[in-house]
Design a protein around this motif. Sequence first.
Motif, PDB file in Angstrom:
ATOM      1  N   GLN A  39       0.848  -1.188   0.000  1.00 20.85           N
ATOM      2  CA  GLN A  39       0.000   0.000   0.000  1.00 20.85           C
ATOM      3  C   GLN A  39       0.878   1.230   0.000  1.00 20.85           C
ATOM      4  O   GLN A  39       1.651   1.458   0.939  1.00 20.85           O
ATOM      5  N   PRO A  41       1.176   5.482  -0.223  1.00 16.89           N
ATOM      6  CA  PRO A  41       0.378   6.587   0.317  1.00 16.89           C
ATOM      7  C   PRO A  41      -0.710   7.034  -0.658  1.00 16.89           C
ATOM      8  O   PRO A  41      -0.440   7.248  -1.844  1.00 16.89           O
ATOM      9  N   GLY A  42      -1.926   7.122  -0.163  1.00 15.47           N
ATOM     10  CA  GLY A  42      -3.029   7.590  -0.979  1.00 15.47           C
ATOM     11  C   GLY A  42      -3.594   6.569  -1.938  1.00 15.47           C
ATOM     12  O   GLY A  42      -4.477   6.888  -2.748  1.00 15.47           O
ATOM     13  N   LYS A  43      -3.086   5.341  -1.870  1.00 17.75           N
ATOM     14  CA  LYS A  43      -3.558   4.305  -2.788  1.00 17.75           C
ATOM     15  C   LYS A  43      -4.148   3.132  -2.020  1.00 17.75           C
ATOM     16  O   LYS A  43      -3.883   2.947  -0.838  1.00 17.75           O
ATOM     17  N   GLU A  44      -4.955   2.352  -2.726  1.00 12.98           N
ATOM     18  CA  GLU A  44      -5.513   1.155  -2.118  1.00 12.98           C
ATOM     19  C   GLU A  44      -4.443   0.071  -1.990  1.00 12.98           C
ATOM     20  O   GLU A  44      -3.457   0.059  -2.727  1.00 12.98           O
ATOM     21  N   ARG A  45      -4.685  -0.831  -1.050  1.00 14.19           N
ATOM     22  CA  ARG A  45      -3.788  -1.966  -0.899  1.00 14.19           C
ATOM     23  C   ARG A  45      -3.943  -2.879  -2.111  1.00 14.19           C
ATOM     24  O   ARG A  45      -5.062  -3.223  -2.489  1.00 14.19           O
TER      25      ARG A  45
END
Length: 124
Positions: A39, A41-45
């Motif tokens: 994951q 920063p700012g993104k989905e896993r």
Amino acid sequence: QVQLVESGGGLVQPGGSLRLSCAASGSTLNSYGIGWFRQAPGKEREGVSCISSSSRSTYWVDSVKGRFTMSRDNSKNTVYLQMNSLKPEDTAVYYCAANFGGLCYPHTYRYMNWGQGTQVTVSS
């Protein structure tokens, strides 16, 4: 209930390598399918890779194919993610996860057991 602890993250230059470890306690990993997720920063896993309990089934997200490999050492109750030719876009927190079904799933909702994550930063 299996407990998972990741290690091996750190800061590496582009083109470098890291080996992440996922050590299990409380249960043996023989019966578990293992997934690696990351994951940023700012993104989905996202699912990076997974391996079935038999090691016969594996999955790799397209962005890491040919660069990352995964292996199991049942004697150490540990799964490894070898990451080569690292790129800045590989920067993320990496998590390992286990599912008792023993299958290889690249989806987070298939996993009940998660480690705390280890930071990988690829930067010059």
